[in-house]
Design an enzyme around this catalytic site. Structure first.
Site, PDB file in Angstrom:
ATOM      1  N   ASN A   9      26.365  61.048 -84.828  1.00  0.00           N
ATOM      2  CA  ASN A   9      26.997  60.062 -83.952  1.00  0.00           C
ATOM      3  C   ASN A   9      28.492  60.373 -83.954  1.00  0.00           C
ATOM      4  OD1 ASN A   9      28.089  57.847 -82.716  1.00  0.00           O
ATOM      5  ND2 ASN A   9      27.014  56.325 -83.947  1.00  0.00           N
ATOM      6  N   LYS A  16      29.678  60.338 -87.720  1.00  0.00           N
ATOM      7  CA  LYS A  16      28.743  59.690 -88.638  1.00  0.00           C
ATOM      8  C   LYS A  16      27.472  60.535 -88.657  1.00  0.00           C
ATOM      9  CE  LYS A  16      27.130  54.945 -89.198  1.00  0.00           C
ATOM     10  NZ  LYS A  16      26.875  53.716 -88.488  1.00  0.00           N
ATOM     11  N   ARG A  87      23.655  60.776 -80.683  1.00  0.00           N
ATOM     12  CA  ARG A  87      23.896  59.567 -79.898  1.00  0.00           C
ATOM     13  C   ARG A  87      24.864  59.930 -78.765  1.00  0.00           C
ATOM     14  NH1 ARG A  87      28.163  54.893 -81.038  1.00  0.00           N
ATOM     15  NH2 ARG A  87      27.511  53.481 -79.404  1.00  0.00           N
ATOM     16  N   HIS A 176      24.541  49.640 -76.297  1.00  0.00           N
ATOM     17  CA  HIS A 176      23.813  49.234 -77.517  1.00  0.00           C
ATOM     18  C   HIS A 176      22.299  49.302 -77.309  1.00  0.00           C
ATOM     19  CE1 HIS A 176      27.464  46.571 -78.715  1.00  0.00           C
ATOM     20  NE2 HIS A 176      27.516  47.694 -79.401  1.00  0.00           N
ATOM     21  N   GLY A 206      28.626  43.354 -83.526  1.00  0.00           N
ATOM     22  CA  GLY A 206      29.421  44.168 -84.454  1.00  0.00           C
ATOM     23  C   GLY A 206      30.857  44.090 -83.999  1.00  0.00           C
ATOM     24  N   GLY A 208      31.899  45.840 -81.500  1.00  0.00           N
ATOM     25  CA  GLY A 208      31.501  45.630 -80.107  1.00  0.00           C
ATOM     26  C   GLY A 208      30.322  44.667 -80.151  1.00  0.00           C
ATOM     27  N   ARG A 237      37.975  43.178 -77.980  1.00  0.00           N
ATOM     28  CA  ARG A 237      37.758  43.162 -76.526  1.00  0.00           C
ATOM     29  C   ARG A 237      37.562  41.735 -76.025  1.00  0.00           C
ATOM     30  NH1 ARG A 237      32.928  47.255 -76.782  1.00  0.00           N
ATOM     31  NH2 ARG A 237      33.977  48.912 -77.929  1.00  0.00           N
ATOM     32  N   ASP A 279      38.539  41.249 -87.621  1.00  0.00           N
ATOM     33  CA  ASP A 279      37.437  41.340 -88.573  1.00  0.00           C
ATOM     34  C   ASP A 279      36.866  39.944 -88.839  1.00  0.00           C
ATOM     35  OD1 ASP A 279      36.505  43.421 -90.993  1.00  0.00           O
ATOM     36  OD2 ASP A 279      36.364  41.280 -91.465  1.00  0.00           O
ATOM     37  N   GLY A 327      26.774  43.946 -87.728  1.00  0.00           N
ATOM     38  CA  GLY A 327      27.487  43.470 -88.932  1.00  0.00           C
ATOM     39  C   GLY A 327      27.663  41.958 -88.971  1.00  0.00           C
ATOM     40  N   GLU A 330      24.026  40.144 -88.800  1.00  0.00           N
ATOM     41  CA  GLU A 330      23.223  40.294 -90.018  1.00  0.00           C
ATOM     42  C   GLU A 330      23.832  39.563 -91.213  1.00  0.00           C
ATOM     43  OE1 GLU A 330      22.514  44.519 -90.665  1.00  0.00           O
ATOM     44  OE2 GLU A 330      22.089  44.772 -88.539  1.00  0.00           O
ATOM     45  N   ASN A 331      25.117  39.154 -91.071  1.00  0.00           N
ATOM     46  CA  ASN A 331      25.799  38.584 -92.238  1.00  0.00           C
ATOM     47  C   ASN A 331      26.413  37.209 -92.064  1.00  0.00           C
ATOM     48  OD1 ASN A 331      25.707  40.812 -94.302  1.00  0.00           O
ATOM     49  ND2 ASN A 331      26.601  41.925 -92.573  1.00  0.00           N
ATOM     50  N   GLU A 381      20.060  52.138 -85.790  1.00  0.00           N
ATOM     51  CA  GLU A 381      20.132  53.052 -84.643  1.00  0.00           C
ATOM     52  C   GLU A 381      19.832  54.487 -85.067  1.00  0.00           C
ATOM     53  OE1 GLU A 381      23.809  50.841 -84.036  1.00  0.00           O
ATOM     54  OE2 GLU A 381      23.664  51.390 -81.924  1.00  0.00           O
TER      55      GLU A 381
HETATM   56  P1  ADP Z   1      30.381  48.402 -85.526  1.00  0.00           P
HETATM   57  O1  ADP Z   1      30.233  47.806 -84.167  1.00  0.00           O
HETATM   58  O2  ADP Z   1      31.702  49.084 -85.729  1.00  0.00           O
HETATM   59  O3  ADP Z   1      29.184  49.211 -85.996  1.00  0.00           O
HETATM   60  P2  ADP Z   1      29.474  46.487 -87.538  1.00  0.00           P
HETATM   61  O4  ADP Z   1      28.115  46.311 -86.958  1.00  0.00           O
HETATM   62  O5  ADP Z   1      29.601  47.198 -88.831  1.00  0.00           O
HETATM   63  O6  ADP Z   1      30.483  47.131 -86.493  1.00  0.00           O
HETATM   64  O7  ADP Z   1      30.109  45.022 -87.678  1.00  0.00           O
HETATM   65  C1  ADP Z   1      31.423  44.830 -88.126  1.00  0.00           C
HETATM   66  C2  ADP Z   1      31.706  43.346 -88.144  1.00  0.00           C
HETATM   67  O8  ADP Z   1      30.788  42.700 -89.036  1.00  0.00           O
HETATM   68  C3  ADP Z   1      33.106  43.008 -88.622  1.00  0.00           C
HETATM   69  O9  ADP Z   1      33.689  42.020 -87.789  1.00  0.00           O
HETATM   70  C4  ADP Z   1      32.838  42.438 -90.007  1.00  0.00           C
HETATM   71  O10 ADP Z   1      33.826  41.512 -90.399  1.00  0.00           O
HETATM   72  C5  ADP Z   1      31.517  41.746 -89.778  1.00  0.00           C
HETATM   73  N1  ADP Z   1      30.889  41.408 -91.065  1.00  0.00           N
HETATM   74  C6  ADP Z   1      30.433  42.242 -92.013  1.00  0.00           C
HETATM   75  N2  ADP Z   1      30.019  41.532 -93.107  1.00  0.00           N
HETATM   76  C7  ADP Z   1      30.239  40.217 -92.829  1.00  0.00           C
HETATM   77  C8  ADP Z   1      30.051  38.994 -93.542  1.00  0.00           C
HETATM   78  N3  ADP Z   1      29.547  38.970 -94.756  1.00  0.00           N
HETATM   79  N4  ADP Z   1      30.381  37.846 -92.903  1.00  0.00           N
HETATM   80  C9  ADP Z   1      30.901  37.851 -91.674  1.00  0.00           C
HETATM   81  N5  ADP Z   1      31.108  38.966 -90.949  1.00  0.00           N
HETATM   82  C10 ADP Z   1      30.792  40.142 -91.517  1.00  0.00           C
END
Ligand code: ADP
Length: 394
Positions: A9, A16, A87, A176, A206, A208, A237, A279, A327, A330-331, A381
Site C-alpha cells: 500500500n 505499508k 492497493r 474505502h 479513520g 479519512g 477534511r 486525532d 481506528g 473500532e475504538n 484491507e
Molecule cells: P487511517 O485512516 O489513517 O488508517 P485509522 O483507521 O488508524 O486511520 O484511525 C485513526 C483514528 O483513530 C485517529 O483519529 C485516532 O485518534 C483514532 N483512534 C485510535 N484509537 C482510538 C481510541 N482508543 N479512542 C478514540 N479514537 C481512537
C-alpha cells in the site's frame, strides 16, 4: 510451494506492507516505511511479535522495497512470496473488480491519476518498483473505488451538466471500498445473515471517514464522491460543504481554488472545529476535561455521521445493521454511543457494557434488543487484498 501474498500500500511518502498467508489469513510479516523522500526515512517491520526499526540508506520507494526484500530474505520468506497485491485508490469506471496487472492496466491506472492526483501516482510508483524487484511474480491491483461501481446512476450522478460526466468523468466514485466490502461481509457472518439478503450501513471512521449502504452484498450508495473530500467530517477534511463557500472563502482569504481545496482537506474537520487536533483520541481526552472546541468537534462529527447513516437507509429500504470500523469506529465507545443514541428512531439500541468492551481489537455486537443491530468489526484491507490476489493468481 508456498502461496504467501506480499501486499503493498504505497503512499507518496510511505509504504505499508504485509506478507499474508491467504489460507490461514495470518500476517507473517508487517511493516511501514515512512518519510520516503526525506534524509531520515526509516522502515519498521514486525515479525513473530518482534518490532525492528531501521534507517533507510536509500530513502525512497525503491530503497524501501529493497529493505523489504532484505527483511524477507533474512527471515527465509523471500522464496515464499507467490504474488504481489497492490492497493490503488482510484480505478475510475473501468475497474469494477480487482485485476491482474499488465501494461494496459498500468496505462488505465495512469489515466485515472487525474482523478486522484495525490494517490494514484504514488500507487503506480509502488507497482513499478515491485515489478522491478519481483519481475517473475504476478501482480494484482485492488481498487478503493471498485466496490462502489454497483451504485445506481441516481446515486452516483451529481446534478451538473451531463457533459461533465460524459467528457470528464465528474461523478461520485466513493472510496474505502475494500474496507466496506470486507466489513459488510464479516458483519453478515457475525449476525448470521445471508449476505445476499442483507441491508447494512458500514461507517469506516479513520483519519479519512466514509459510510456506505450495502444491499445484498453490493454497494448502493456511499458518502465520498469524486474525491475523498465529500461526506462525513474527518480528521482534517471538512466533508460536505456548500459548494458556494469555495468562492466566498477564496475571496475573503485571498486564496485561489487550490488554496481553498487545501484548506478544506488539511485544516478542517476535527482539527478545524476543535482548534486542537485531528486525532480523535486527543479530542476525546480534551473533551473529558471540558475543552470547548473538542466537545464541539465531537458533537458535529457525531451529528453529521448519524445524519448520513439515516440518509443512507433510503437506498436500502430497510436496515439490518450499522457497523463501525476504522481506528475511531473500532475504538471510540463515546462516538458509537452518541451516534446510536441519535439513531434511536430507527430502532437502534445500545448495549453499553458491550460497547465499552469493544476496543483495541475486541469487536462484536454492541446492541441488545430486537431491531437493527449495531456492531463493531475490525477492518482488514490487507487481508482482502491478499485474498483477491491469491484468487486471481491461483
Ligand atoms: P487511517 O485512516 O489513517 O488508517 P485509522 O483507521 O488508524 O486511520 O484511525 C485513526 C483514528 O483513530 C485517529 O483519529 C485516532 O485518534 C483514532 N483512534 C485510535 N484509537 C482510538 C481510541 N482508543 N479512542 C478514540 N479514537 C481512537
Amino acid at each position: 510451494m508456498s502461496n504467501n501474498i506480499l501486499v503493498i500500500n504505497c503512499g507518496s511518502s510511505s509504504l505499508k506492507f504485509a506478507l499474508i498467508n491467504p489460507q490461514t489469513q495470518e500476517a507473517l510479516l508487517t511493516g511501514l516505511a515512512e518519510k520516503l523522500g526525506h534524509a531520515d526515512a526509516y522502515i519498521t517491520s514486525k515479525y513473530d511479535g518482534v518490532k525492528e526499526v531501521t534507517q533507510l540508506d536509500e530513502g525512497n520507494h525503491a530503497g524501501a522495497m529493497h529493505a523489504i526484500i532484505a527483511t524477507l530474505k533474512a527471515r527465509d520468506l523471500f522464496d515464499q512470496v507467490a504474488a504481489v497485491g497492490h492497493r490503488v485508490v482510484h480505478g475510475g469506471e473501468n475497474f469494477k473488480a480487482s485485476t491482474l496487472i499488465d501494461e494496459h492496466v498500468i496505462a488505465e491506472v495512469e489515466a485515472c491519476a487525474k482523478l486522484a492526483p495525490l494517490h494514484n501516482p504514488a500507487n503506480l510508483l509502488g507497482i513499478r518498483t515491485a515489478i522491478e524487484c519481483f519481475p517473475t511474480l504476478k501482480q494484482v491491483v485492488v481498487f478503493d473505488t471498485a466496490f462502489h461501481q454497483t451504485m445506481p446512476e441516481h446515486a452516483y450522478l451529481y446534478a451538473v451538466p451531463m457533459a461533465l460526466y460524459r467528457e470528464h468523468g465528474v461523478r461520485r466514485y466513493g472510496f474505502h471500498g475494500t474496507s466496506h466490502r470486507y466489513v459488510s461481509a464479516e458483519a453478515a457472518k457475525v449476525l448470521g445473515l445471508p449476505l445476499d439478503n442483507s441491508a447494512i450501513v458500514v461507517a469506516h471512521l479513520g483519519n479519512g471517514a466514509s459510510a456506505a449502504a450495502i444491499l445484498n452484498g453490493k454497494s448502493v450508495d456511499t458518502t465520498m464522491g469524486l474525491t475523498p473530500l465529500e461526506g462525513l467530517v474527518m480528521g482534517t477534511r471538512s466533508g460536505d460543504i456548500d459548494p458556494g463557500a469555495h468562492a466566498y472563502i477564496g475571496a475573503q482569504l485571498g486564496l485561489d481554488l487550490d488554496g481553498v481545496t487545501d484548506l478544506l482537506n488539511k485544516q478542517s474537520g476535527l482539527l478545524g472545529l476543535s482548534e486542537l487536533s485531528n486525532d480523535c483520541r486527543e479530542i476525546e481526552d480534551a473533551a473529558a476535561e471540558g475543552h470547548k472546541g473538542a466537545l464541539l468537534a465531537l458533537n458535529v462529527f457525531c451529528y453529521r455521521l448519524a445524519k448520513q447513516i439515516a440518509a443512507l437507509t433510503v437506498s436500502l429500504g430497510r436496515l439490518d445493521a450499522v457497523v463501525f470500523t476504522g481506528g475511531i469506529g473500532e475504538n471510540s465507545s463515546i462516538i458509537r454511543a452518541k451516534v446510536i443514541e441519535q439513531l434511536g428512531f430507527l430502532g437502534l439500541t445500545l448495549d453499553a457494557a458491550a460497547n465499552d468492551a469493544a476496543i483495541r481489537g475486541k469487536a462484536g455486537k454492541i446492541s441488545d434488543a430486537a431491531g437493527p443491530a449495531a456492531l463493531v468489526v475490525n477492518t482488514n484491507e490487507e487481508l482482502m487484498i491478499a485474498l483477491d490476489t491469491a484468487a486471481l493468481t491461483a
